[in-house]
Structures are given as C-alpha cells and as structure tokens.
Design an enzyme around this catalytic site. Structure first.
Site, PDB file in Angstrom:
ATOM      1  N   LYS A 109      14.375  42.702  58.992  1.00 45.83           N
ATOM      2  CA  LYS A 109      14.216  42.634  57.531  1.00 45.83           C
ATOM      3  C   LYS A 109      14.052  44.046  57.004  1.00 45.83           C
ATOM      4  O   LYS A 109      13.581  44.931  57.732  1.00 45.83           O
ATOM      5  CB  LYS A 109      12.985  41.803  57.158  1.00 45.83           C
ATOM      6  CG  LYS A 109      13.019  41.248  55.762  1.00 45.83           C
ATOM      7  CD  LYS A 109      13.901  40.020  55.690  1.00 45.83           C
ATOM      8  CE  LYS A 109      13.954  39.427  54.299  1.00 45.83           C
ATOM      9  NZ  LYS A 109      14.666  38.132  54.337  1.00 45.83           N
TER      10      LYS A 109
HETATM   11  P1  NAD Z   1      17.301  36.638  43.566  1.00 42.67           P
HETATM   12  O1  NAD Z   1      16.745  37.979  43.292  1.00 42.67           O
HETATM   13  O2  NAD Z   1      18.765  36.385  43.402  1.00 42.67           O
HETATM   14  O3  NAD Z   1      16.569  35.543  42.626  1.00 42.67           O
HETATM   15  C1  NAD Z   1      15.181  35.408  42.575  1.00 42.67           C
HETATM   16  C2  NAD Z   1      14.811  34.478  41.416  1.00 42.67           C
HETATM   17  O4  NAD Z   1      13.391  34.290  41.416  1.00 42.67           O
HETATM   18  C3  NAD Z   1      15.159  35.054  40.047  1.00 42.67           C
HETATM   19  O5  NAD Z   1      15.488  33.997  39.170  1.00 42.67           O
HETATM   20  C4  NAD Z   1      13.845  35.703  39.607  1.00 42.67           C
HETATM   21  O6  NAD Z   1      13.732  35.811  38.194  1.00 42.67           O
HETATM   22  C5  NAD Z   1      12.850  34.712  40.169  1.00 42.67           C
HETATM   23  N1  NAD Z   1      11.528  35.289  40.403  1.00 42.67           N
HETATM   24  C6  NAD Z   1      11.242  36.524  40.891  1.00 42.67           C
HETATM   25  N2  NAD Z   1       9.913  36.685  40.947  1.00 42.67           N
HETATM   26  C7  NAD Z   1       9.354  35.535  40.509  1.00 42.67           C
HETATM   27  C8  NAD Z   1       8.023  35.093  40.329  1.00 42.67           C
HETATM   28  N3  NAD Z   1       6.989  35.886  40.626  1.00 42.67           N
HETATM   29  N4  NAD Z   1       7.825  33.831  39.869  1.00 42.67           N
HETATM   30  C9  NAD Z   1       8.872  33.043  39.574  1.00 42.67           C
HETATM   31  N5  NAD Z   1      10.151  33.402  39.713  1.00 42.67           N
HETATM   32  C10 NAD Z   1      10.385  34.638  40.174  1.00 42.67           C
HETATM   33  O7  NAD Z   1      16.795  36.257  45.032  1.00 42.67           O
HETATM   34  P2  NAD Z   1      17.411  35.174  46.025  1.00 42.67           P
HETATM   35  O8  NAD Z   1      18.397  35.850  46.888  1.00 42.67           O
HETATM   36  O9  NAD Z   1      17.775  33.951  45.258  1.00 42.67           O
HETATM   37  O10 NAD Z   1      16.132  34.876  46.934  1.00 42.67           O
HETATM   38  C11 NAD Z   1      15.107  33.962  46.530  1.00 42.67           C
HETATM   39  C12 NAD Z   1      14.272  33.575  47.741  1.00 42.67           C
HETATM   40  O11 NAD Z   1      15.121  32.987  48.731  1.00 42.67           O
HETATM   41  C13 NAD Z   1      13.574  34.740  48.436  1.00 42.67           C
HETATM   42  O12 NAD Z   1      12.337  34.289  48.920  1.00 42.67           O
HETATM   43  C14 NAD Z   1      14.495  35.053  49.593  1.00 42.67           C
HETATM   44  O13 NAD Z   1      13.810  35.669  50.677  1.00 42.67           O
HETATM   45  C15 NAD Z   1      14.977  33.664  49.957  1.00 42.67           C
HETATM   46  N6  NAD Z   1      16.239  33.628  50.696  1.00 42.67           N
HETATM   47  C16 NAD Z   1      17.380  34.176  50.159  1.00 42.67           C
HETATM   48  C17 NAD Z   1      18.569  34.084  50.869  1.00 42.67           C
HETATM   49  C18 NAD Z   1      19.875  34.598  50.315  1.00 42.67           C
HETATM   50  O14 NAD Z   1      20.917  34.335  50.920  1.00 42.67           O
HETATM   51  N7  NAD Z   1      19.894  35.285  49.166  1.00 42.67           N
HETATM   52  C19 NAD Z   1      18.602  33.463  52.129  1.00 42.67           C
HETATM   53  C20 NAD Z   1      17.415  32.910  52.642  1.00 42.67           C
HETATM   54  C21 NAD Z   1      16.262  32.999  51.901  1.00 42.67           C
END
Ligand code: NAD
Length: 419
Positions: A109
C-alpha cells in the site's frame, strides 16, 4: 519486536485480527511472528513548488507487507490522515485479500498525507511525479504494482506510469494498474470494485433466500467504488434510498435515479443538493433503515457507538476497514451478515490482475471477457468463504481472514526462512 512507528488504530486492529486467526489456524509461532511485520516500509518527503510560489513538503509512504507469493500489489491513497501505521495495516490486508482470491501477489500500500481537493491539477501532477520518483526503488512490473485508491484515479496512474517509463527510456505499462485505456488500461477496471460488490451481494442474498430485486440500499461514499456499486445495484432493481460523499448525504425513501444523480455530481461536484431529496449527515445515513448498507468511503464508520443502530441486514464493505472489531461483534450478535472488505471489494485487485497480465502480454481482452472472469473469480472466492464459515461456525470475516492468512502462511512454510 516492539514497533511504535507502525502504531495506529487500524494497525492495532489488523494485527489483533491476525493474532486471533493465527490461534484458530494453529499457526507455528515463527510464521505467525513473521506475518505480524511488513517486509519493508519506505518513508519519503515529497517537496512541491506550490502555485503560490512557496515550497511545501508532504509525507509519503510505500509499504510491502509480504512478497512470498509474488510481486506486491496495492493502492495509492491521498488523504490528510494517512500515516505509516495505516498504510502498513492496509498492506497487510492486501496480503490476505490477494491470497484469499488466489492472485500471485503479496500485499502493498502507498499513501501521501495530503488533502487532494486542496491542490490544483498542476500541484497534484507534481506531487504524483515526485512521489513516484521517491519510491522508484520499490516499484516495477515484477516488483510492486500500485493502483488507485481513496483520492487517486486513472489520471494519477497515468502520471505514475509516465514518470516511471521516462526513467526507463521506454513505455512500461505493467508498472501500475487502473490506467486509462489508451495507455494500456483494462476494459472494466474502473467499474471492477463496484461490480465485484454486486456479485458478492448476489451470492449473499441468494443464500439468505432473498433476491436483489426490490432491496433497499444505502451507499456511503460516491467515488469510484460507491457510485459504481450504486449504479449497478440500481440497474439490478435495487431501490437506492440514500447516498453520501464527504460533503454530506441525501435521502429519498422512494429511491434515487442514479443516472440523474451522476449527472448532478458531474455538474456540481457533490451528491448534496440533488433535487427531491432530504439532506442527511454521513453519521445519520449509517443508521437509516435499509436492507443493504454499502460503506464505500473511509475506515471506522461503523463503531461501537453506532453499530447497534445500524438497521441493515447485510453490510457489504466496499471501503477498507469500515467496521471496527467491537462493532463487528455487535453486528454479529444482532444477526447482521457482514461481507468483509477483503472479499467484498476484491473486484478491484482482480481486474487489476487482469490488466497486469494483459499489459505483460500486449494482448487485450474484451469487456465481456473481463466481467465474466471477474464474476467467476468473485463467486469462487465467495463460495469458499461461505463454506469455510459454515464448517468452522464463524462469521464471514473470520472465514475470509482464515483462508487468506492460511495461504500466505503456506507460502512461508514451503519457502522456508532465508538464509
Ligand atoms: P474515491 O476517492 O473515488 O471516493 C471516495 C468517496 O468517499 C468520495 O465520494 C468522497 O467524497 C467520500 N468521502 C471521503 N471522505 C469521506 C468521509 N470522511 N465521510 C464520508 N464520505 C467520504 O475513493 P474510492 O476509490 O471509491 O475508494 C473508497 C474506499 O474503497 C476506500 O476505503 C478504498 O480503500 C476502498 N477500495 C477502493 C478500491 C478501488 O478500486 N478504487 C478497491 C478496494 C477498496
């Protein structure tokens, strides 16, 4: 070995989970001890000339937890609370996730402590390129392959790939995944994590004697993961009644039109203010009545202080670490089915693996091949976890961790300890 440098809430939690699973598995103490630490962790300073003319220095990290099953794989996170302990915990979770799914990767990570929304596009590009240069000695197509995560996207990956490629004098698409299609990205990668959540939910509801059709859904976070999960579940006939982003949430008990909501977000930058909805806070949204809750934003959203007010019957963890262990126990006692992060959100790393393989072979698959293989891999992993949970009498998180940790431990066992 005591290691205060890794201390963080998520690291303590992740390590405690490992310790419990090690007891259940009857792991040899020497292998258990090795699994408790990252193989290597790099801390870097990332100085950037800001638009104001001042230089600011940001703190960045890249951690490899385990390299026993192959090169390492894991996302890059831009958030203002990133720290070494959190990045290490997330790398450890990636080791279990990749092993559980059967991918030939160890866990890694990365992160930079920065609020990406506070930077201009130029500043973000410079931050990404300088961070990439600083971690250059740890990444490469057969060494460690970053991908997008919270606060980063396809554009971030394009800058990383370009920066790495410039130092090699040739294009190296295999150094990152989650790239734009035109430079070697994979069809279906952007939707992969959200799509994987839908496949996991389909399997869970089937076993619980339900169907997706008509289920009410709340999604916290409307980024890459949350918006795709919401759109695909809506297309499957679910009624998406609440969603949120960092600015707040919206609620309509009759259901939201996700296509129109996406257009609103594209225009205004937030889900808030979508016509015909009641505003709700992120905290309230978690407690609103629904069948399925998809936390898809940040960690520790379901905690001891709100878990008994969660009214969903299924929680599908899109985010990493959204439920604390105390909350997990409360949900389990209340009969809530939790599909754990390392299973529910594995679609991203599965299609990243497909992208990496396609890049190494310079041979690209059709989107229909990607989605059908993704469904097959997710379904196989879900079935294994469900069956193990039934056999061991455990919840799905314990079963998923047992399967992931067991496979990594087996790698250590057969490879032995060098020298
Ligand atoms: P992203 O940045 O595209 O989206 C994050 C979303 O969460 C946005 O809508 C943002 O406004 C919102 N957000 C941020 N902080 C917040 C808070 N404190 N309270 C409420 N909403 C909040 O990120 P993503 O890629 O969608 O990732 C989201 C989660 O999924 C993370 O925990 C990440 O580790 C996990 N994840 C992502 C992937 C991937 O392929 N992108 C894969 C596995 C896990």
């Amino acid at each position: 070995m005591d290691n205060p440098e890794f201390d963080s809430h998520l690291f303590r939690t992740t390590r405690a989970q490992l310790d419990q699973v090690a007891i259940r598995l009857g792991l040899e103490s020497d292998i258990h001890e090795r699994l408790r630490y990252p193989r290597r962790a790099l801390v870097v300073s990332v100085p950037i000339l800001m638009d104001s003319g001042k230089t600011e220095v940001f703190q960045g990290y890249r951690v490899h937890h385990s390299t026993v099953l192959g090169p390492t794989k894991g996302g890059l996170r831009y958030a203002d609370d990133v720290n070494l302990g959190e990045v290490t915990a997330l790398a450890m979770l990636m080791s279990w996730k990749c092993a559980l799914i059967g991918l030939p990767y160890g866990g890694a990570k990365g992160g930079v402590r920065v609020n990406p929304r506070s930077l201009s596009r130029r500043e973000l590009e410079h931050l990404t390129r300088r961070y990439t240069t600083e971690i250059m000695l740890l990444i490469g197509p057969d060494l460690d392959i970053p991908a997008p995560d919270l606060g980063t996207d396809e554009q971030t990956m394009a800058w990383m790939m370009d920066t790495y490629s410039m130092t090699q004098g040739k294009s190296v698409p295999g150094v990152v995944t989650g790239k734009p299609l035109i430079v070697g990205g994979s069809a279906g990668r952007r939707e992969a994590t959200g799509r994987g959540i839908v496949y996991a939910l389909y399997q869970a509801t089937r076993r619980l004697g339900q169907s997706l059709q008509g289920l009410t859904v709340v999604v916290q976070g409307f980024g890459n993961v949350g918006s795709v999960a919401a759109r695909l579940l809506w297309r499957e006939g679910c009624v998406v009644i609440g969603v949120s982003d960092v600015q707040g949430g919206i609620w309509n008990p009759h259901g939201l039109d996700i296509r129109q909501l996406e257009a609103h977000v594209a225009e205004s930058g937030s889900v808030t203010g979508f016509p015909g909805t009641e505003p709700v806070s992120n905290a309230e949204l978690i407690e609103r009545p629904c069948d399925v809750l998809v936390p898809a934003a940040v960690g520790s959203q379901i905690r001891e202080d709100n878990a008994d007010r969660v009214r969903a019957t299924i929680v599908a963890e899109g985010a990493n670490g959204p439920t604390t262990p105390q909350a997990d126990a409360i949900l389990r006692d209340r009969g809530v089915t939790v599909i754990p992060d390392i299973l529910a959100n594995a679609g991203g790393v599965i299609v990243s693996y497909f992208e990496w393989v396609q890049g190494l072979q310079y041979y690209f698959w059709r989107e229909s091949e990607i989605t059908s293989r993704l469904q097959e891999v997710m379904t196989r992993a879900f079935n294994r976890v469900w069956a193990l949970g039934a056999k061991e009498g455990t919840d799905l998180r314990t079963a998923a961790l047992m399967e992931g940790v067991r496979r990594v431990a087996e790698g250590y066992r057969v490879r032995g300890l060098y020298p």
